[in-house]
Design a protein around this motif. Sequence first.
Motif, PDB file in Angstrom:
ATOM      1  N   ASP A 180       0.835  -1.211   0.000  1.00 41.28           N
ATOM      2  CA  ASP A 180       0.000   0.000   0.000  1.00 41.28           C
ATOM      3  C   ASP A 180       0.867   1.258   0.000  1.00 41.28           C
ATOM      4  OD1 ASP A 180      -2.308  -1.433  -0.067  1.00 41.28           O
ATOM      5  OD2 ASP A 180      -2.804  -1.181   2.062  1.00 41.28           O
ATOM      6  N   LYS A 181       1.923   1.228   0.805  1.00 40.18           N
ATOM      7  CA  LYS A 181       2.797   2.407   0.864  1.00 40.18           C
ATOM      8  C   LYS A 181       3.457   2.659  -0.491  1.00 40.18           C
ATOM      9  CE  LYS A 181       4.011   2.176   5.815  1.00 40.18           C
ATOM     10  NZ  LYS A 181       5.129   1.975   6.779  1.00 40.18           N
ATOM     11  N   ILE A 182       3.907   1.575  -1.127  1.00 38.60           N
ATOM     12  CA  ILE A 182       4.565   1.729  -2.431  1.00 38.60           C
ATOM     13  C   ILE A 182       3.589   2.356  -3.436  1.00 38.60           C
ATOM     14  CG2 ILE A 182       5.543   0.447  -4.397  1.00 38.60           C
ATOM     15  CD1 ILE A 182       6.696  -1.532  -2.241  1.00 38.60           C
ATOM     16  N   ARG A 183       2.358   1.868  -3.422  1.00 39.46           N
ATOM     17  CA  ARG A 183       1.353   2.455  -4.332  1.00 39.46           C
ATOM     18  C   ARG A 183       1.175   3.948  -4.070  1.00 39.46           C
ATOM     19  NH1 ARG A 183      -1.114  -2.581  -4.460  1.00 39.46           N
ATOM     20  NH2 ARG A 183      -2.118  -2.277  -2.440  1.00 39.46           N
ATOM     21  N   GLU A 184       1.106   4.285  -2.800  1.00 39.06           N
ATOM     22  CA  GLU A 184       0.918   5.691  -2.410  1.00 39.06           C
ATOM     23  C   GLU A 184       2.081   6.556  -2.917  1.00 39.06           C
ATOM     24  OE1 GLU A 184       0.162   5.831   1.816  1.00 39.06           O
ATOM     25  OE2 GLU A 184       0.859   7.914   1.941  1.00 39.06           O
ATOM     26  N   ILE A 185       3.299   6.057  -2.724  1.00 45.08           N
ATOM     27  CA  ILE A 185       4.478   6.817  -3.156  1.00 45.08           C
ATOM     28  C   ILE A 185       4.550   6.873  -4.679  1.00 45.08           C
ATOM     29  CG2 ILE A 185       7.024   6.804  -3.130  1.00 45.08           C
ATOM     30  CD1 ILE A 185       5.533   7.733  -0.497  1.00 45.08           C
ATOM     31  N   GLN A 186       4.148   5.789  -5.327  1.00 47.22           N
ATOM     32  CA  GLN A 186       4.161   5.795  -6.791  1.00 47.22           C
ATOM     33  C   GLN A 186       3.188   6.832  -7.353  1.00 47.22           C
ATOM     34  OE1 GLN A 186       3.741   1.520  -7.586  1.00 47.22           O
ATOM     35  NE2 GLN A 186       5.914   1.451  -8.157  1.00 47.22           N
ATOM     36  N   SER A 187       2.043   7.012  -6.698  1.00 45.11           N
ATOM     37  CA  SER A 187       1.125   8.085  -7.138  1.00 45.11           C
ATOM     38  C   SER A 187       1.802   9.434  -7.029  1.00 45.11           C
ATOM     39  CB  SER A 187      -0.124   8.135  -6.272  1.00 45.11           C
ATOM     40  OG  SER A 187      -0.729   6.908  -6.213  1.00 45.11           O
ATOM     41  N   ALA A 188       2.536   9.624  -5.931  1.00 47.26           N
ATOM     42  CA  ALA A 188       3.208  10.909  -5.744  1.00 47.26           C
ATOM     43  C   ALA A 188       4.266  11.125  -6.819  1.00 47.26           C
ATOM     44  CB  ALA A 188       3.839  10.973  -4.348  1.00 47.26           C
ATOM     45  N   ILE A 189       4.949  10.056  -7.208  1.00 44.29           N
ATOM     46  CA  ILE A 189       5.980  10.158  -8.244  1.00 44.29           C
ATOM     47  C   ILE A 189       5.318  10.502  -9.584  1.00 44.29           C
ATOM     48  CG2 ILE A 189       7.764   8.873  -9.505  1.00 44.29           C
ATOM     49  CD1 ILE A 189       8.108   7.179  -6.876  1.00 44.29           C
ATOM     50  N   SER A 190       4.202   9.845  -9.866  1.00 42.58           N
ATOM     51  CA  SER A 190       3.457  10.148 -11.100  1.00 42.58           C
ATOM     52  C   SER A 190       2.971  11.592 -11.100  1.00 42.58           C
ATOM     53  CB  SER A 190       2.244   9.229 -11.230  1.00 42.58           C
ATOM     54  OG  SER A 190       2.644   7.909 -11.434  1.00 42.58           O
ATOM     55  N   ALA A 191       2.456  12.018  -9.953  1.00 40.07           N
ATOM     56  CA  ALA A 191       1.911  13.374  -9.863  1.00 40.07           C
ATOM     57  C   ALA A 191       2.985  14.416 -10.149  1.00 40.07           C
ATOM     58  CB  ALA A 191       1.311  13.605  -8.480  1.00 40.07           C
ATOM     59  N   LYS A 192       4.230  14.071  -9.863  1.00 42.14           N
ATOM     60  CA  LYS A 192       5.351  14.972 -10.149  1.00 42.14           C
ATOM     61  C   LYS A 192       5.785  14.848 -11.611  1.00 42.14           C
ATOM     62  CE  LYS A 192       7.376  17.184  -6.575  1.00 42.14           C
ATOM     63  NZ  LYS A 192       7.834  18.579  -6.714  1.00 42.14           N
ATOM     64  N   GLY A 193       5.119  13.970 -12.352  1.00 43.33           N
ATOM     65  CA  GLY A 193       5.475  13.763 -13.748  1.00 43.33           C
ATOM     66  C   GLY A 193       6.804  13.048 -13.930  1.00 43.33           C
ATOM     67  N   CYS A 194       7.200  12.243 -12.947  1.00 43.89           N
ATOM     68  CA  CYS A 194       8.503  11.576 -13.010  1.00 43.89           C
ATOM     69  C   CYS A 194       8.353  10.096 -13.357  1.00 43.89           C
ATOM     70  CB  CYS A 194       9.232  11.718 -11.678  1.00 43.89           C
ATOM     71  SG  CYS A 194       9.707  13.405 -11.348  1.00 43.89           S
ATOM     72  N   ASN A 195       9.422   9.544 -13.922  1.00 43.78           N
ATOM     73  CA  ASN A 195       9.450   8.110 -14.196  1.00 43.78           C
ATOM     74  C   ASN A 195       9.931   7.308 -12.993  1.00 43.78           C
ATOM     75  OD1 ASN A 195      10.648   9.523 -17.015  1.00 43.78           O
ATOM     76  ND2 ASN A 195       8.860   8.191 -17.225  1.00 43.78           N
ATOM     77  N   HIS A 196      10.853   7.925 -12.235  1.00 48.73           N
ATOM     78  CA  HIS A 196      11.435   7.220 -11.099  1.00 48.73           C
ATOM     79  C   HIS A 196      11.630   8.187  -9.939  1.00 48.73           C
ATOM     80  CE1 HIS A 196      12.546   3.632 -13.389  1.00 48.73           C
ATOM     81  NE2 HIS A 196      12.993   4.429 -14.339  1.00 48.73           N
ATOM     82  N   CYS A 197      11.841   7.583  -8.779  1.00 46.37           N
ATOM     83  CA  CYS A 197      12.322   8.369  -7.649  1.00 46.37           C
ATOM     84  C   CYS A 197      13.513   7.629  -7.062  1.00 46.37           C
ATOM     85  CB  CYS A 197      11.219   8.517  -6.612  1.00 46.37           C
ATOM     86  SG  CYS A 197      11.791   9.310  -5.109  1.00 46.37           S
ATOM     87  N   LEU A 198      14.586   8.366  -6.779  1.00 50.73           N
ATOM     88  CA  LEU A 198      15.756   7.763  -6.148  1.00 50.73           C
ATOM     89  C   LEU A 198      15.695   8.048  -4.651  1.00 50.73           C
ATOM     90  CD1 LEU A 198      18.582   6.481  -6.112  1.00 50.73           C
ATOM     91  CD2 LEU A 198      19.515   8.695  -6.833  1.00 50.73           C
ATOM     92  N   LEU A 199      15.611   6.990  -3.867  1.00 54.90           N
ATOM     93  CA  LEU A 199      15.562   7.143  -2.403  1.00 54.90           C
ATOM     94  C   LEU A 199      16.910   6.729  -1.815  1.00 54.90           C
ATOM     95  CD1 LEU A 199      12.027   5.664  -1.579  1.00 54.90           C
ATOM     96  CD2 LEU A 199      12.683   8.080  -1.752  1.00 54.90           C
ATOM     97  N   THR A 200      17.485   7.612  -1.032  1.00 54.20           N
ATOM     98  CA  THR A 200      18.804   7.315  -0.460  1.00 54.20           C
ATOM     99  C   THR A 200      18.791   7.407   1.060  1.00 54.20           C
ATOM    100  OG1 THR A 200      19.518   9.624  -0.554  1.00 54.20           O
ATOM    101  CG2 THR A 200      19.922   8.268  -2.512  1.00 54.20           C
ATOM    102  N   ASP A 201      17.672   7.866   1.609  1.00 54.72           N
ATOM    103  CA  ASP A 201      17.571   8.003   3.059  1.00 54.72           C
ATOM    104  C   ASP A 201      17.142   6.654   3.637  1.00 54.72           C
ATOM    105  OD1 ASP A 201      16.936   8.533   5.666  1.00 54.72           O
ATOM    106  OD2 ASP A 201      15.642  10.249   5.255  1.00 54.72           O
TER     107      ASP A 201
END
Lengths: 606, 606
Positions: A180-201
């Motif tokens: 569920d969390k991944i889906r939520e974050i993926q929506s946020a990535i889409s909303a930013k118009g991005c293909n990916h998000c790099l998480l380093t934290d």
Amino acid sequence: MFQNFDVTSDPSNGRKRLAALRKEMRRKKLDHYLVPHADQHQNEYLPKHAERLSWLTGFFGSAGFAVISLKQAVVFVDSRYTLQLREQVDPKSFKGANLIDTPPTNWITSNAKKRARIGYDPWLLTVGQHERFLKSAKEAGARLIACPNLIDRIWPDQPAPPLGRVEIHDISHAGKSAADKIREIQSAISAKGCNHCLLTDPASLCWLFNIRGSDVMHNPLVLGFAVVPAKGRPHLFIDKRKLTDDANTYLAKLVMLHPPSALKARLTKLTSRKSVLCDPNLVASKLADIIVKAGGKIVRGRDPVVLPRAIKNDVEISGTRNAHLRDGVAVCRFLSWLDAQIPGTVDEIGAAKQLEQFRVTTAKNMDSELKELSFDTISGAGPNGAIVHYRVNEATNRALDDGTLYLNDSGGQYVDGTTDITRTIAIGTPPKQAIEDFTLVLKGHIALALARFPEGTRGVDLDTLARKALWAEGKDYGHGTGHGVGSYLNVHEGPQSISKRGMEPLLPGMIISNEPGYYVEGEYGIRIENLVLVREAEIPEGGTTPMHGFETLTLAPIDLRLINAEMLSSGERNWLNTYHERVRNELTPYVGNDSKKWLATATKAI
Amino acid sequence: MFQNFDVTSDPSNGRKRLAALRKEMRRKKLDHYLVPHADQHQNEYLPKHAERLSWLTGFFGSAGFAVISLKQAVVFVDSRYTLQLREQVDPKSFKGANLIDTPPTNWITSNAKKRARIGYDPWLLTVGQHERFLKSAKEAGARLIACPNLIDRIWPDQPAPPLGRVEIHDISHAGKSAADKIREIQSAISAKGCNHCLLTDPASLCWLFNIRGSDVMHNPLVLGFAVVPAKGRPHLFIDKRKLTDDANTYLAKLVMLHPPSALKARLTKLTSRKSVLCDPNLVASKLADIIVKAGGKIVRGRDPVVLPRAIKNDVEISGTRNAHLRDGVAVCRFLSWLDAQIPGTVDEIGAAKQLEQFRVTTAKNMDSELKELSFDTISGAGPNGAIVHYRVNEATNRALDDGTLYLNDSGGQYVDGTTDITRTIAIGTPPKQAIEDFTLVLKGHIALALARFPEGTRGVDLDTLARKALWAEGKDYGHGTGHGVGSYLNVHEGPQSISKRGMEPLLPGMIISNEPGYYVEGEYGIRIENLVLVREAEIPEGGTTPMHGFETLTLAPIDLRLINAEMLSSGERNWLNTYHERVRNELTPYVGNDSKKWLATATKAI
């Protein structure tokens, strides 16, 4: 024990290590070399192999930066660490400077010569930091030179990177599945118009995938990187040796697992001609370089995990209440024990050890487990209490003497919550001035605890409430009033804070500390800290604006012997009495017969 | 009279004027056209010929922005003007939007189509605004098209630019000679490594050259431009027809005088290959273009006059105290007069006229002169008081009826100081709820008046003090708490403010308003405003931190009939009684026999 009291710093090492570093700098034809207090993940608490600043200079605070030049060396620390710096660092080798007022970037602008070469490790500067240093270097006509870490070359017994075991953070504590969390974050990535998000934290990885680890002392973190695509499976880069079979099976269902060594190649392949959301305050400039070289486009934006992680869900909130009950019982047993000792017979290390022991046994008694401390206990007697982020060791250890104050700032990591509490205790008969100062600090603490504020209010808007009573007497403290706290995660967690720089709106579900203080150098330190939860507040009749307020989570008596009741308004007295009644009611069933009577006295109405 | 009460706005004009503008837009192939509330100098109050937004839309607030498209038209205003917008603008032609939450730049990003052409007048957007619109347009794939002002082409009876007479502001009021000020500013320009500074803010010109004018209603400004070199004579661009012989002689000794028409050629010549300090929030993008085309380099930085102008010198401080005494006497005579009238027999316009008359005659009696009002008097009875920046006209004029509140926010321009005061008055028997609300607002006012705060404290750090009592009751107000005030200059003067955006440290010598409020739409508005001076504060015994505090400058009774004394703490009551005692002592010698008795009652201790 989750902590040790070794003298980890030896100022006398500084000179020869500095000489070794300068030798490397000359080899690379560098005029300056940047040594941040940082690892590849911008952790606040560093894994041992990344404690380069501390190894080089002797300074082991949780924030700092050194600029090493061929002739001079400057260590930048904030006001919390000014006293500590003087004690831990060889003043003949290193000069101190204020990290906030005169940051290293300004130093570069004013001190670097034209055509000077400034070396740095691109894994340790974020995109944003790199940009600021580039600007400073440019203004000075100097150049930034990326190079492999020079400290690593001269540190003979540098530890290996950690291999802490990865555990699954069960949904009964997380409150939401990783899917569920991944889906939520993926929506946020889409909303930013991005293909990916790099998480380093690592805290973002832990929250997103519902895992916890032990790669960093006191913080249940798993070091690693992740690339989350807007659609499809995330890629997680993590050393497989850390995974139990269970964790391996769990993660293999959620993500594509890769070794960290595959990061560069995989990132290059994934991000070519793609847009990648990167948090410029978290992502290493090295990684941004890899993406740009691959033909990817960096889209700057906040790590999309930050806000969902900060806003605790109902399961996490209920968990933190349980953790605070347990932790309150342990602290109460400790305070009761301490009061029974003859002044002068307990020292700072002894007290810290005893409190840790109470946390361990209390958790066990209450069918839980102390997984870790949330940070090294600050156990400061008398003048040591005035050192805001004091860490006791065998060399500085003091007895808790009659007529002094004792400041204890500590916390526990439980699987259902992270705690952080400060109590200042009268040892014997406290000085009169200390009572007045303590009461002023308490007034600030209460003003914040009682605050009701409109939606959209930020920490900066509330910070003054905690200081007003001190200001009226010409007093103040040099640190922020509150930091965010994680759910079995980092004890310092953004984005919210109550401070002069707290620009983040406080939203229901956020946990934050309420910890005003006052410090008299060479005499005593005072701090009163409870964690509070932001909640929607009742609107009084006639009210027209939706309001928020705080629920205090921490449960432990505030030392009545340090309070001048005449200085409190009836509203303030009422808060204290109501809080103490609640502490008594909630803790009494668990504190055991030894402490019950003490608790009744310690929480009596005034 | 320094004000009129004409109905300046007619919503019915909007439709046909919009049609005329759209015709011009089609001619220029524009899809959108930007209409800021702005002139070439970024004045808050505009000279008549620059009231383009008001002429087009009917909205005459002091801040706003319109984006006109071929099919729709949006007017952006902040929360102060939400109610006013609804009344002044034709809702069939214009849509309203929030200037702060959803600014025009966001609108462009979301609404402009790919390849859309967005027209704007480069004289009316600052460098910073232009940059932000450029970014928004780019994000939308649209283009910004600089063009001559389209409103000017369709406004048949547009007034000519003003030719207000220029007066010398004597050193007995300014406290420092223009020659000294120029030297001070030139050092600042040198320190920035610049060859020149371009000044476009009329308030900066007036302060620097010790001149005052009357080009803008209520603000004693001289419209013009100046180029100040790091060494040598400044160049001042000003219409010579404004200068008396005296002013001409005076200025000719200080500066090189040029007509405004010479600006482009002279700026080109002066700035070629030179670095020019420009404030990106003040300088028109048109002027930056001229400099860049000339081969000059723009160095961004704050207008160097801003801070020295804000920090009043001893002569200015002593002047403002005198101006406030005079103004307080006038306000007191007005309040006393108002109380003697039968409820319902006075209306908003009558009250405003009467107050202006008292200001004129009081100044004359006290050997001074009311040069102007500092702004159009806000004279709001009952529900009109809830319109935060209400301006009464013949159409909206209401009687001050029994059982209502009357809000009066007004000020005078005297040669030794600018005043700004708000009093809320009970007409007959006030509603009970209004008394409670007034007392909450008063508690906020007093909290700020009594505040003691460390050096470096900013307005944002104090704003909450004025709101805390309201927040506790679920109430708030939608405007800032304080704005800077000039010395016989603009009544709104930066950089300091007490608000959520007040990031400027409050320094001794700054004058700022203390004006919390509370507004119940359709019923009443409450505001209590005094001007205060930032001063170094006494440190109480035992205090350790240098502190600042406020001296209240404004002298006039606060309506005791609206105060519930039981809601005040003893400290708050003490402040009120001390303030009223001071008001009585200082004003009594000047108010005349009619008002003496009234003043004694109005300022009696509670």
